[in-house]
Each structure stands twice: as C-alpha cells, then as structure tokens.
Design an enzyme around this catalytic site. Structure first.
Site, short mmCIF file in Angstrom:
data_model
loop_
_atom_site.label_atom_id
_atom_site.label_comp_id
_atom_site.label_asym_id
_atom_site.label_seq_id
_atom_site.Cartn_x
_atom_site.Cartn_y
_atom_site.Cartn_z
N GLN A 26 -25.40 -11.32 16.26
CA GLN A 26 -25.37 -9.64 15.80
C GLN A 26 -24.18 -9.55 15.19
O GLN A 26 -23.83 -8.81 14.01
CB GLN A 26 -25.65 -8.72 16.90
N GLU A 27 -22.97 -9.89 15.82
CA GLU A 27 -21.77 -9.69 15.20
C GLU A 27 -21.56 -10.35 13.87
O GLU A 27 -20.93 -9.91 12.87
CB GLU A 27 -20.43 -10.24 16.22
N GLY A 33 -12.96 -18.43 16.07
CA GLY A 33 -13.01 -17.68 14.86
C GLY A 33 -14.21 -17.89 13.96
O GLY A 33 -14.38 -17.86 13.12
N HIS A 74 -15.52 -5.32 18.41
CA HIS A 74 -15.36 -5.22 19.87
C HIS A 74 -16.74 -5.36 20.53
O HIS A 74 -17.73 -4.60 19.90
CB HIS A 74 -14.90 -3.70 20.38
N LEU A 118 -1.85 -4.56 19.82
CA LEU A 118 -0.97 -4.34 18.98
C LEU A 118 -0.13 -3.04 19.22
O LEU A 118 -0.66 -1.84 19.41
CB LEU A 118 -1.32 -4.30 17.48
N ASN A 157 -16.37 -15.30 13.85
CA ASN A 157 -16.49 -14.13 12.97
C ASN A 157 -15.73 -14.22 11.61
O ASN A 157 -16.42 -13.63 10.39
CB ASN A 157 -16.06 -12.71 13.87
N MET A 164 -6.48 -11.55 20.23
CA MET A 164 -6.57 -10.98 21.53
C MET A 164 -5.23 -10.34 21.91
O MET A 164 -5.11 -10.25 23.32
CB MET A 164 -6.97 -12.22 22.48
N ARG A 165 -4.46 -9.96 21.20
CA ARG A 165 -3.04 -9.23 21.37
C ARG A 165 -3.17 -7.59 21.14
O ARG A 165 -3.53 -7.50 19.95
CB ARG A 165 -2.01 -10.08 20.96
#
Ligand code: NHR
Ligand code: GAR
Length: 203
Positions: free
Chosen positions: A173-174, A12, A109, A93, A14, A90-91
């Site tokens: 960077q994210e 978590g 991503h 959808l 991000n 990670m799922r």
C-alpha cells in the site's frame, strides 16, 4: 521540472516505487539525487543502476545531530531540491533542518497517524488490538510524525498477524500512496490551509 531529493537509510523500496512512477508517468520532475545516512543502504545501488546521482552522509561519523544535519543540508541543497522525500529515513531531524525545508519535505510513516507515532508501529498496533492499520504520507514538521497528512492507506488486521506480516502487507500500500502523494506535490496540487492539507483538482 521540479527536483526531487530522496533520503533513505536502508532497503529503499519506497524510493524505488517513486523512481519508477516518475519515469513511467512522465512527471514534471526528476529524481535529482538519492542520499543515505548509511553507507551500506541497499537503495543506493538501485539508484546508481538507474543513473541517479547518489551521496552518503554517514550519520555515525558526526558527534552531534546539529553537525550531521548541517552536513546533510549542504549535500541536499547541492541538488537544488524543490521537494525532499524521506523514504525509510531513520534519523530524527533537528528543528532547524525541518524549518529550512518547511512545506517541501514529505515522509511516509507506517501507521494511521495520529495513532502510533515513533518506532515499532506494527508492534504498537498489535498491542493496541486495532482492527485496522495503515500508513500516512505527511508533511514533515519539527514535532515527530505530527505534520499535516496528505494521503493514508488502510489494511485490515487479521487473526494471526505478526509485525512482519503487517509490515509486508502494508508495504504494498505504501508503494501506491507515496508515489501518488509525490505526484500531487510536483503537479502543484497540494497546499496547507489552517494546518491541514488541501488537494486541488488537476489543471
Ligand atoms: N524529523 C522530524 N523533525 N519530524 C518528523 O516527522 C520526522 C523526522 C525524521 C524522520 C521519519 C519517522 C517515521 O516515519 C521521520 C519523521 C526515525 C525515528 C527515530 O526514532 C522516529 C521516527 C521516524 C524516523 N530514530 C532514531 C533517532 O534517534 C534512530 C533509530 C534508528 O537509527 O534505528 O534518530 O517513523
Ligand atoms: C517503510 O515501511 C516505511 O514506512 C518505514 O520503514 C520502511 C522503509 O522501507 N519508515 C519508517 O519506519 C520511518 N521511521 P523502504 O526502505 O523499503 O522504503
């Protein structure tokens, strides 16, 4: 005030960057909830410590993707989201879930899309021998990692780089571009025209 619901599966970081930017920059938004599909996600503790409502919808307890997505949707909608943010979620959808949040769900991503959709992007980048790698914030559509791109960040690939070194360098960077992209959304500066994102000037 816009309500942001953040979906995570693990660390978590991000999500944390978005929570901190929302607080520090006084966005016209609140983090309405952080929701994990895994009970042991470390990010849940951070959210709780910040007084953010949390929920777990454990994907492994559902027999099918459709049942999981229906339960997740019910929980997410309980927080009246204007925006749903996938942050290390990670799922995959289902189309029905994605359609329900069309135009109001973002993902980050870890590749320069359209390069390297799917999993193991750092491995894919090293195998392809690219000299530049990166991350993309995009609107989520039913086709995995193919929605309209909002912002990208780039890093050089250096001799000796490994999956871990790329992931670590890219993460910094994210943490810059994901809060920026979410801020653009909550300030109503993003629109989708002919399948591409348009960013308008600040009001
Ligand atoms: N769902 C749709 N429909 N469209 C997208 O663009 C989505 C999405 C769900 C998640 C994030 C994505 C990424 O940024 C994302 C984008 C999980 C997988 C995956 O294969 C792939 C891409 C992404 C997230 N997940 C496996 C699955 O069977 C499980 C893997 C695991 O649990 O470790 O769902 O990369
Ligand atoms: C991030 O690098 C994100 O781009 C990536 O996983 C990491 C999550 O870290 N996302 C995916 O690979 C989605 N399939 P975080 O939990 O610390 O934000």
């Amino acid at each position: 005030m816009k309500n942001i619901v953040i979906l995570i599966s693990g660390r978590g970081s991000n999500m944390e960057a978005i929570v901190r930017a929302c607080e520090a920059q006084a966005w016209p938004a609140r983090i309405a909830a952080v929701i994990s599909n895994k009970a042991d996600a470390a990010g849940i503790e951070f959210a709780q410590a910040h007084g953010i409502p949390t929920a777990v919808v454990a994907s492994k307890t559902f027999a099918t993707r459709e049942e999981f997505d229906a339960a997740l949707r019910e929980t997410v909608d309980g927080f009246a989201p204007d925006l749903v943010v996938l942050a290390g979620f990670m799922r995959i959808l289902t189309p029905a879930f994605v359609e329900h949040y069309a135009g109001r769900m973002l993902n980050i991503h870890p590749s320069l899309l359209p390069l390297f959709p799917g999993l193991h992007t750092h491995r894919q980048a090293l195998a392809a021998g690219v000299l530049e790698h990166g991350a993309t914030v995009h609107f989520v559509t039913a086709e995995l990692d193919h929605g309209p791109a909002v912002l990208q960040a780039r890093i050089d690939v250096r001799p000796g780089d490994t999956e871990d070194s790329l992931a670590t360098r890219l993460l910094d960077q994210e943490h810059l571009i994901y809060p920026q992209a979410v801020r653009l959304f909550v300030e109503d500066r993003l629109s989708i025209e002919d399948g591409n994102v348009r960013i308008s000037e600040p009001n």
